[in-house]
Motif scaffolding. Structure first.
Motif, PDB file in Angstrom:
ATOM      1  N   GLY A  52       0.840  -1.186   0.000  1.00  0.00           N
ATOM      2  CA  GLY A  52       0.000   0.000   0.000  1.00  0.00           C
ATOM      3  C   GLY A  52       0.875   1.236   0.000  1.00  0.00           C
ATOM      4  N   LEU A  53       0.490   2.254   0.767  1.00  0.00           N
ATOM      5  CA  LEU A  53       1.303   3.449   0.888  1.00  0.00           C
ATOM      6  C   LEU A  53       2.586   3.115   1.645  1.00  0.00           C
ATOM      7  CD1 LEU A  53      -1.451   6.006   1.975  1.00  0.00           C
ATOM      8  CD2 LEU A  53      -0.681   5.468  -0.332  1.00  0.00           C
ATOM      9  N   GLY A  54       3.700   3.646   1.190  1.00  0.00           N
ATOM     10  CA  GLY A  54       4.975   3.328   1.814  1.00  0.00           C
ATOM     11  C   GLY A  54       5.546   4.476   2.626  1.00  0.00           C
ATOM     12  N   LEU A  55       6.195   4.136   3.741  1.00  0.00           N
ATOM     13  CA  LEU A  55       6.964   5.110   4.511  1.00  0.00           C
ATOM     14  C   LEU A  55       8.407   4.674   4.698  1.00  0.00           C
ATOM     15  CD1 LEU A  55       4.646   6.340   7.438  1.00  0.00           C
ATOM     16  CD2 LEU A  55       5.168   7.492   5.286  1.00  0.00           C
ATOM     17  N   SER A  56       8.669   3.385   4.544  1.00  0.00           N
ATOM     18  CA  SER A  56      10.017   2.869   4.784  1.00  0.00           C
ATOM     19  C   SER A  56      10.724   2.586   3.455  1.00  0.00           C
ATOM     20  CB  SER A  56       9.944   1.578   5.601  1.00  0.00           C
ATOM     21  OG  SER A  56       9.602   0.487   4.762  1.00  0.00           O
ATOM     22  N   ASP A  57      12.022   2.337   3.572  1.00  0.00           N
ATOM     23  CA  ASP A  57      12.809   1.962   2.394  1.00  0.00           C
ATOM     24  C   ASP A  57      13.033   0.450   2.345  1.00  0.00           C
ATOM     25  OD1 ASP A  57      14.529   1.621   4.497  1.00  0.00           O
ATOM     26  OD2 ASP A  57      16.137   2.869   3.693  1.00  0.00           O
ATOM     27  N   THR A  58      12.160  -0.303   3.014  1.00  0.00           N
ATOM     28  CA  THR A  58      12.337  -1.751   3.099  1.00  0.00           C
ATOM     29  C   THR A  58      12.409  -2.406   1.725  1.00  0.00           C
ATOM     30  OG1 THR A  58      11.076  -1.766   5.167  1.00  0.00           O
ATOM     31  CG2 THR A  58      11.391  -3.876   4.066  1.00  0.00           C
ATOM     32  N   LEU A  59      11.483  -2.038   0.863  1.00  0.00           N
ATOM     33  CA  LEU A  59      11.400  -2.670  -0.455  1.00  0.00           C
ATOM     34  C   LEU A  59      12.133  -1.836  -1.492  1.00  0.00           C
ATOM     35  CD1 LEU A  59       7.642  -3.753  -0.394  1.00  0.00           C
ATOM     36  CD2 LEU A  59       9.659  -5.130   0.170  1.00  0.00           C
ATOM     37  N   GLN A  60      12.993  -2.498  -2.263  1.00  0.00           N
ATOM     38  CA  GLN A  60      13.803  -1.839  -3.283  1.00  0.00           C
ATOM     39  C   GLN A  60      13.584  -2.516  -4.637  1.00  0.00           C
ATOM     40  OE1 GLN A  60      15.732   0.874  -2.764  1.00  0.00           O
ATOM     41  NE2 GLN A  60      15.094   0.925  -0.612  1.00  0.00           N
ATOM     42  N   PRO A  61      13.748  -1.759  -5.732  1.00  0.00           N
ATOM     43  CA  PRO A  61      13.606  -2.386  -7.051  1.00  0.00           C
ATOM     44  C   PRO A  61      14.485  -3.616  -7.241  1.00  0.00           C
ATOM     45  CG  PRO A  61      13.635  -0.001  -7.269  1.00  0.00           C
ATOM     46  CD  PRO A  61      13.942  -0.294  -5.830  1.00  0.00           C
ATOM     47  N   ALA A  62      15.669  -3.619  -6.605  1.00  0.00           N
ATOM     48  CA  ALA A  62      16.566  -4.768  -6.755  1.00  0.00           C
ATOM     49  C   ALA A  62      15.960  -6.043  -6.188  1.00  0.00           C
ATOM     50  CB  ALA A  62      17.899  -4.475  -6.068  1.00  0.00           C
ATOM     51  N   HIS A  63      14.998  -5.920  -5.281  1.00  0.00           N
ATOM     52  CA  HIS A  63      14.382  -7.092  -4.674  1.00  0.00           C
ATOM     53  C   HIS A  63      13.460  -7.827  -5.650  1.00  0.00           C
ATOM     54  CE1 HIS A  63      14.890  -4.919  -0.543  1.00  0.00           C
ATOM     55  NE2 HIS A  63      16.038  -5.351  -1.045  1.00  0.00           N
ATOM     56  N   ALA A  64      13.240  -7.234  -6.809  1.00  0.00           N
ATOM     57  CA  ALA A  64      12.407  -7.893  -7.826  1.00  0.00           C
ATOM     58  C   ALA A  64      13.101  -9.106  -8.415  1.00  0.00           C
ATOM     59  CB  ALA A  64      12.043  -6.905  -8.934  1.00  0.00           C
ATOM     60  N   ASP A  65      14.335  -9.367  -7.982  1.00  0.00           N
ATOM     61  CA  ASP A  65      14.988 -10.599  -8.443  1.00  0.00           C
ATOM     62  C   ASP A  65      14.278 -11.840  -7.920  1.00  0.00           C
ATOM     63  OD1 ASP A  65      15.700 -10.247  -5.785  1.00  0.00           O
ATOM     64  OD2 ASP A  65      17.848 -10.545  -6.091  1.00  0.00           O
ATOM     65  N   VAL A  66      13.545 -11.679  -6.799  1.00  0.00           N
ATOM     66  CA  VAL A  66      12.825 -12.801  -6.209  1.00  0.00           C
ATOM     67  C   VAL A  66      11.377 -12.434  -5.870  1.00  0.00           C
ATOM     68  CG1 VAL A  66      12.729 -14.363  -4.205  1.00  0.00           C
ATOM     69  CG2 VAL A  66      14.923 -13.836  -5.255  1.00  0.00           C
ATOM     70  N   LEU A  67      11.145 -11.130  -5.620  1.00  0.00           N
ATOM     71  CA  LEU A  67       9.830 -10.683  -5.183  1.00  0.00           C
ATOM     72  C   LEU A  67       9.065 -10.029  -6.320  1.00  0.00           C
ATOM     73  CD1 LEU A  67      10.740  -9.011  -1.751  1.00  0.00           C
ATOM     74  CD2 LEU A  67      10.055 -11.387  -2.189  1.00  0.00           C
ATOM     75  N   PRO A  77       8.119   5.987  -0.757  1.00  0.00           N
ATOM     76  CA  PRO A  77       9.240   5.212  -1.298  1.00  0.00           C
ATOM     77  C   PRO A  77       8.841   4.171  -2.331  1.00  0.00           C
ATOM     78  CG  PRO A  77       9.443   5.430   1.082  1.00  0.00           C
ATOM     79  CD  PRO A  77       8.079   5.957   0.716  1.00  0.00           C
ATOM     80  N   HIS A  78       7.584   3.726  -2.313  1.00  0.00           N
ATOM     81  CA  HIS A  78       7.156   2.733  -3.293  1.00  0.00           C
ATOM     82  C   HIS A  78       7.075   3.301  -4.705  1.00  0.00           C
ATOM     83  CE1 HIS A  78       5.112   0.226   0.104  1.00  0.00           C
ATOM     84  NE2 HIS A  78       6.414   0.127   0.105  1.00  0.00           N
ATOM     85  N   ARG A  79       7.177   4.623  -4.810  1.00  0.00           N
ATOM     86  CA  ARG A  79       7.215   5.245  -6.130  1.00  0.00           C
ATOM     87  C   ARG A  79       8.425   4.760  -6.930  1.00  0.00           C
ATOM     88  NH1 ARG A  79       5.655  11.183  -5.171  1.00  0.00           N
ATOM     89  NH2 ARG A  79       3.750  10.136  -4.509  1.00  0.00           N
ATOM     90  N   ALA A  80       9.512   4.430  -6.205  1.00  0.00           N
ATOM     91  CA  ALA A  80      10.702   3.923  -6.885  1.00  0.00           C
ATOM     92  C   ALA A  80      10.430   2.588  -7.555  1.00  0.00           C
ATOM     93  CB  ALA A  80      11.853   3.790  -5.887  1.00  0.00           C
ATOM     94  N   LEU A  81       9.557   1.791  -6.967  1.00  0.00           N
ATOM     95  CA  LEU A  81       9.189   0.519  -7.596  1.00  0.00           C
ATOM     96  C   LEU A  81       8.449   0.760  -8.893  1.00  0.00           C
ATOM     97  CD1 LEU A  81       7.880  -1.413  -4.430  1.00  0.00           C
ATOM     98  CD2 LEU A  81      10.194  -1.445  -5.401  1.00  0.00           C
ATOM     99  N   ALA A  82       7.560   1.767  -8.889  1.00  0.00           N
ATOM    100  CA  ALA A  82       6.811   2.087 -10.106  1.00  0.00           C
ATOM    101  C   ALA A  82       7.739   2.615 -11.190  1.00  0.00           C
ATOM    102  CB  ALA A  82       5.718   3.102  -9.786  1.00  0.00           C
ATOM    103  N   ARG A  83       8.657   3.500 -10.799  1.00  0.00           N
ATOM    104  CA  ARG A  83       9.600   4.056 -11.791  1.00  0.00           C
ATOM    105  C   ARG A  83      10.449   2.960 -12.420  1.00  0.00           C
ATOM    106  NH1 ARG A  83      10.571   8.365  -7.820  1.00  0.00           N
ATOM    107  NH2 ARG A  83       9.533  10.271  -8.524  1.00  0.00           N
ATOM    108  N   ALA A  84      10.784   1.947 -11.624  1.00  0.00           N
ATOM    109  CA  ALA A  84      11.609   0.854 -12.133  1.00  0.00           C
ATOM    110  C   ALA A  84      10.801  -0.157 -12.933  1.00  0.00           C
ATOM    111  CB  ALA A  84      12.312   0.157 -10.971  1.00  0.00           C
ATOM    112  N   GLY A  85       9.472   0.018 -12.961  1.00  0.00           N
ATOM    113  CA  GLY A  85       8.624  -0.875 -13.729  1.00  0.00           C
ATOM    114  C   GLY A  85       8.406  -2.233 -13.098  1.00  0.00           C
TER     115      GLY A  85
END
Length: 426
Positions: A52-67, A77-85
């Motif tokens: 949902g809405l993010g406040l932490s930097d827990t999730l990173q685009p690099a984690h898409a290797d498994v997640l 911070p989840h906006r970075a996930l969207a930018r990374a596609g």
């Protein structure tokens, strides 16, 4: 591998979809363990997480290797996930999330919870959040809890005993606070316009951030206001302590404020702890159309990225980047429109840097159709679009646009209305 990761690994299966509370309700010890040990936890497969809405930097685009990332919003911070596609958006009304989960259209296998210490009856509260988590808990195979001494015990259920968890750990990680800054002159001007519309005895729905905080501050001379909102921030504490937020005239849940998630800081958590005048409820209740329609004088205050000259609203995309959400705006705008004496309000600054946020044509999707537009408020005034034909909508919206953009909007309006078969009154 950490001891917590090893215990999680025994519970997870490849292909599982994991859920947890958004924003301030993120169980940081558990989510950080997931991110750090994701390869071992996925056990040769992949895991999906709903965000949902993010406040932490827990999730990173690099984690898409498994997640795999799935969610209804791309904020913070989840906006970075969207930018990374790597963030797959579900463009759903917020009210539809519980039935989508219940019907299995959105899978829910594992729920990670941030919970309060138990009360005298041994009941853990979900603390700062309810929202869609109860629906996910009903479907989940595994429920994991993270107990934190500073998570408030809040009324409204569901409550969990120790035996209801497949794994229960203690956490001393710092809780996430919603950043708070003082509202600027633009937000204060918008808030003053909104305060002038709100009658004593009204029931408020509003989000969090500078603009809602400014609105709450502007309402301190009102009387007997109520609360029924998806999210609430720090500003409700001052309004309640000033004796303004009494809930006394609420036609639904009289005497009690209702919310889905606390998005504030330590002061909000202390106020919410064992507060008999606050109930945390799930999305199936806070956003239910019949519940909202039954509330007299429901004032729904939402925001957006831009509004076009006919009242169509984009709350999702700016500059080609997914930044927001469909969210609950339509749910609450429709509810307020059906409420006796209700006000469906969409508030936003007239500009973003040098660009007008009232535009001839949207630069993104239609998050709210023009049929649901009510009152549009900027720092320059109020445009009441209810029951208005296209020509008057255009005129009223131009009148509350930033002065430096009005000439261009008028030039564009003529061609726009010709396409619609309407006349533009100059």
């Amino acid at each position: 591998m950490s001891a917590i990761a090893a215990r999680l690994q025994a519970l997870l299966r490849p292909g599982d979809t994991l859920w947890w509370g958004q924003a301030t309700a993120e169980p940081l010890t558990l989510t950080r363990t997931l991110a750090q040990h994701r390869h071992a936890l996925a056990q040769g497969g992949r895991l999906q997480v709903f965000v949902g809405l993010g406040l932490s930097d827990t999730l990173q685009p690099a984690h898409a290797d498994v997640l795999d990332f799935l969610g209804y919003a791309a904020s913070g911070p989840h906006r970075a996930l969207a930018r990374a596609g790597v963030l797959d958006i579900i463009p759903s009304h917020y009210s539809q999330l519980p039935p989508l989960i219940a019907q299995g259209h959105i899978p829910a296998d594992v729920v990670l919870l941030q919970v309060s210490p138990p009360d005298a009856q041994g009941r853990h509260s979900l603390g700062q959040v309810r929202e869609y988590l109860p629906a996910a808990m009903e479907r989940a195979r595994v429920i994991v809890g993270e107990v934190h001494r500073d998570v408030p015990w809040t009324a409204g259920g569901p409550y969990l005993q120790a035996g209801d968890f497949d794994l229960l750990i203690d956490s001393d990680a710092d809780l996430l606070d919603m950043a708070r800054t003082e509202p600027g002159t633009v937000e204060q001007a918008i808030a003053a316009h909104i305060a002038g519309l709100v009658e004593d005895g009204s029931c408020l729905q509003l989000g969090v951030g500078n603009l809602p905080e400014a609105v709450l501050t502007a309402l301190h001379r009102h009387r007997d206001l109520g609360l029924h909102s998806g999210a609430i921030g720090d500003g409700v504490v001052a309004l309640a302590e000033a004796g303004v937020l009494t809930h006394a005239r609420k036609s639904v849940d009289p005497g009690v404020g209702t919310a889905g998630v606390l998005m504030g800081g330590a002061g909000l958590r202390r106020w919410a702890h064992c507060n008999p005048r606050l109930q945390m409820r799930d999305t199936a209740y806070t956003h239910h159309p019949e519940v909202l329609a039954a509330m007299d004088k429901l004032v729904a205050i939402n925001s957006a990225i831009e509004v076009d000259l006919t009242g169509q609203i984009n709350a999702e995309v700016a500059g080609g980047i997914y930044m927001g959400a469909v969210g609950g705006a339509v749910d609450f705008l429709r509810g307020a429109a059906r409420s006796k004496g209700g006000l469906p309000i969409l508030a936003l600054p007239s500009t973003a840097k040098t660009h007008s946020r009232i535009v001839p044509r949207l630069g993104g999707p239609v998050s709210t159709p023009r049929a649901d537009a009510g009152l549009i408020v900027t720092e320059h005034g109020v445009a009441d679009l209810r029951g208005q034909p296209l020509s008057r909508r255009v005129r009223r919206l131009i009148d509350i646009a930033a002065p430096q953009h009005r000439e261009h909007l008028e030039e564009q309006a003529h061609g726009l209305l010709r396409q619609c078969g309407a006349a533009f009154p100059c």
